[in-house]
Design an enzyme around this catalytic site. Structure first.
Site, PDB file in Angstrom:
ATOM      1  N   ASP A 142       0.864  -1.174   0.000  1.00  0.00           N
ATOM      2  CA  ASP A 142       0.000   0.000   0.000  1.00  0.00           C
ATOM      3  C   ASP A 142       0.905   1.229   0.000  1.00  0.00           C
ATOM      4  OD1 ASP A 142      -2.410   1.643   0.558  1.00  0.00           O
ATOM      5  OD2 ASP A 142      -1.440   1.889   2.512  1.00  0.00           O
ATOM      6  N   ARG A 143       0.413   2.353  -0.537  1.00  0.00           N
ATOM      7  CA  ARG A 143       1.264   3.536  -0.601  1.00  0.00           C
ATOM      8  C   ARG A 143       1.154   4.390   0.649  1.00  0.00           C
ATOM      9  NH1 ARG A 143       0.108   8.398  -4.770  1.00  0.00           N
ATOM     10  NH2 ARG A 143      -0.792   9.328  -2.874  1.00  0.00           N
ATOM     11  N   ASP A 144       0.001   5.018   0.850  1.00  0.00           N
ATOM     12  CA  ASP A 144      -0.166   6.031   1.894  1.00  0.00           C
ATOM     13  C   ASP A 144      -0.351   5.377   3.262  1.00  0.00           C
ATOM     14  OD1 ASP A 144      -0.127   8.105  -0.060  1.00  0.00           O
ATOM     15  OD2 ASP A 144      -2.182   7.587  -0.566  1.00  0.00           O
ATOM     16  N   ARG A 166     -11.018  -1.418  -6.305  1.00  0.00           N
ATOM     17  CA  ARG A 166     -10.817  -0.690  -5.057  1.00  0.00           C
ATOM     18  C   ARG A 166     -10.689  -1.667  -3.893  1.00  0.00           C
ATOM     19  NH1 ARG A 166     -11.382   4.238  -2.548  1.00  0.00           N
ATOM     20  NH2 ARG A 166     -12.252   4.168  -0.447  1.00  0.00           N
ATOM     21  N   ASN A 210      -5.422   2.700  -3.515  1.00  0.00           N
ATOM     22  CA  ASN A 210      -6.699   3.373  -3.764  1.00  0.00           C
ATOM     23  C   ASN A 210      -6.450   4.880  -3.813  1.00  0.00           C
ATOM     24  OD1 ASN A 210      -8.015   0.915  -3.546  1.00  0.00           O
ATOM     25  ND2 ASN A 210      -8.901   1.317  -1.536  1.00  0.00           N
ATOM     26  N   GLN A 211      -6.922   5.529  -4.871  1.00  0.00           N
ATOM     27  CA  GLN A 211      -6.793   6.982  -4.991  1.00  0.00           C
ATOM     28  C   GLN A 211      -8.146   7.578  -5.377  1.00  0.00           C
ATOM     29  OE1 GLN A 211      -4.153   8.882  -4.161  1.00  0.00           O
ATOM     30  NE2 GLN A 211      -3.089   7.023  -3.489  1.00  0.00           N
ATOM     31  N   ASP A 243      -1.648  -0.925   5.851  1.00  0.00           N
ATOM     32  CA  ASP A 243      -1.887  -0.393   7.192  1.00  0.00           C
ATOM     33  C   ASP A 243      -3.335  -0.449   7.643  1.00  0.00           C
ATOM     34  OD1 ASP A 243      -2.479   1.640   5.258  1.00  0.00           O
ATOM     35  OD2 ASP A 243      -2.465   3.126   6.874  1.00  0.00           O
TER      36      ASP A 243
END
Length: 216
Positions: A45-47, A133, A88-89, A159
């Site tokens: 995951d990114r953020d 998503r 997810n963005q 996270d």
């Protein structure tokens, strides 16, 4: 043809730069350092996992790796694993982000952490009913196809519970790295929990993602 960030256009380009296509955005793979074999993969995951969570961030200047991210990612590359990002963005669907901004942030992440084999991005909103998503499996499955690694040989590190759910739905393994945004029930349901990204990578390299509590 390349974008303003020097990347080739994604395989699935939404019409007029919007998010109306039901498909995720799949960004072409970066070259693998040293020709590392596609023996196994880790999808991040990114953020909140690789970089600090800045809601709907479209500004590369705000990208900050989480503590330990640089070394953790480098350790996986050194071990010969291939890496990707599944993100997810929904800010795109909400009109808060453009495709160019998403790509610019991705480029900054790679400036700081090195290249990733694939980026799979869901630009849809929660109510659009897409299959990509998270916690739906679409991003994980698309990333695995792009990397040439079966989901069963893939670990997803994230996270929140949606990251764990997407991994399970795709047939991959999951490691949860909780943050203050992680709900207690998500931790209880995760199966494998690591105190931080360094501990999560240690689990991957030890081959033990399953039912562990590492460093907690």
């Amino acid at each position: 043809m390349t974008s303003a960030t020097g990347r080739a256009p994604a395989v699935a380009r939404p019409p007029h730069g919007g998010a109306r296509s039901a498909e995720p955005w799949i960004f072409p793979a970066s070259p693998r350092p040293g020709g590392a074999p596609a023996a196994a993969a880790v999808l991040f995951d990114r953020d909140g996992t690789l970089v600090e969570d800045v809601p709907y961030n479209g500004d590369p200047a705000l990208v900050r790796p989480v503590p330990g991210a640089v070394r953790a990612v480098a350790a996986l590359r050194a071990a010969g694993l291939v890496l990707g990002v599944v993100s997810n963005q929904s800010g795109v669907a909400r009109g808060l982000l453009t495709r160019r901004q998403v790509e610019a942030v991705q480029a900054r992440v790679e400036d700081l952490l090195g290249p990733f084999g694939i980026w799979a991005v869901c630009p849809h909103g929660p109510s659009e009913g897409c299959g990509c998503r998270k916690p739906a499996p679409g991003l994980v499955l698309a990333a695995c196809r792009g990397l040439g690694v079966p989901p069963a040989r893939t670990v997803v590190i994230g996270d929140i519970g949606a990251d764990v759910g997407a991994a399970r739905a795709a047939g991959a393994r999951a490691i949860l790295v909780p943050t203050p945004a992680t709900r207690p029930e998500e931790v209880a349901d995760a199966g494998t929990v690591a105190a931080d990204l360094t501990a999560a990578v240690r689990l991957v390299l030890d081959g033990r993602p399953g039912t562990d509590r590492e460093g907690t």
